[in-house]
Design a protein around this motif. Sequence first.
Motif: not given
Ligand SMILES: [Zn+2]
Length: 478
Positions: A23, A25, A37-38, A41
């Motif tokens: 990702c 991040c 964070v997203c 993850c």
């Molecule tokens: Zn992420």
Amino acid sequence: MDYEVVIGMEVHVELKTESKAFCGCSTAFGAAPNTHVCPVCLGLPGVLPVLNRKAVEHAVRVGLALGCEISAFSKFDRKNYFYPDMPKNYQISQYDKPLTSTGRLPILVDGAIREIRIRRAHLEEDAGKLLHLDDGTTGVDFNRAGVPLLEIVSEPDLHSADEAVEYLLRLKTLLEYLGVSDCNMEEGSMRCEANVDVRPTGGGPIGDIVEIKNVASITGVKRAIEFEFERQRDLLEMGGTVKRETRRWNPDSARTTVMRTKELAHDYRYFPEPDLVPVVLDRETIERMRETLPELPLARQLRYMNEHGLSEYDSGVLTAQQAAADFYESCARLYGQPKVVCNWVMGELFRLMKERRVGFDTLQVTPTALVDMLKLIDNGTISGTIGKTVIEAMFATGLPPDRIVVDRGLMQISDTAELEKTITAVLEANSKPVADYRGGNEKTFGFLVGQVMRATKGKANPKLVNELLRKALDTGGE
Ligand SMILES: [Zn+2]
């Protein structure tokens, strides 16, 4: 009965990428918990991971430097297990088709090269981190979850704690040269596990292996292996058997304790990661990447030993840090006489850098300036002793050496008349040592040389002082 230890190492390194493995991040260390964070993850439903190209490139570079085969086709798998710091309940890793395999890392043992076989190096993602809070509760920080990791697994080719240490140091230096990881053990970007098996010397199959986890320093690895060797040997000597298990190293009590009995691979229920396409690399790309590899640290060390005539120790210190080797080599190229350069770099320069906590990134002394200083010694402008004063001033100010010498009046005194005057004064002030010398005590000569050097604040040409002093003493008596 004698026993031997057989050690295999598993090293996890966080790869130096801007964003996480799957990702966008940030991977920056030290941010407030759960700010990087997203949904990807954190493993929220309905999201799709996308592989970070940089992570693959880093892994391939490591594989190439370790002489591994780079797979034209590799894929990702899910390694299923439950642990609170793993949001998805599985880790994206590589199981049967790792990116790189079957290489070797040469290490130096007692002056000889030994090749430690590398079984594989594969990509995976890091987990989060549990935070045990003061109020007795536990929190989870997922900033680290999804940071790309490379797991480098050796064959059990190491036969002592010292060899394991050498292996880890060689690997760490290699990864730093390649620029793929910070290898900072305190920040957890390099983590080691040792698989330790003790068996009667000279034979027997490898028995059940004890895996030591959570070792936070290279010294810790050494002590843990030494402890484990004694523990397993004592067990075997008393007729016991060593169980397959995972143990934890406790630096405070200096012992290992049981963490869990070892899971077998099938306990993880690996299966192919359905959301990621396989990694397909063509030969041309791989060969192009091979060409961008720097000269590797051990090759560089051997070159310094063979071509520059440096000792194993000196060349090892210089090549342990790429910046140090670059600095030394620039000087050696400009000046010739590698041993002289090595002495000044490892002596005065390293001493000042350590004392004043200055790294190569902020160092004010350039290779050209250091070499200019050496030339001032060679052409008699300054003495070697004054050279140390000059380098210290260069270090503090960044000024060129000739300017420092002129500004501070540090020119060497090679004027015979001037030196003779000083010598006469020294002889007058030291009648007892002078009489001793003339009575046959040669040792006082060195003392008198020292007095002359002191009187001139180290600026006298030492060769000339020796000559003139000898003459004055031998002819000046009654
Ligand atoms: Zn992420």
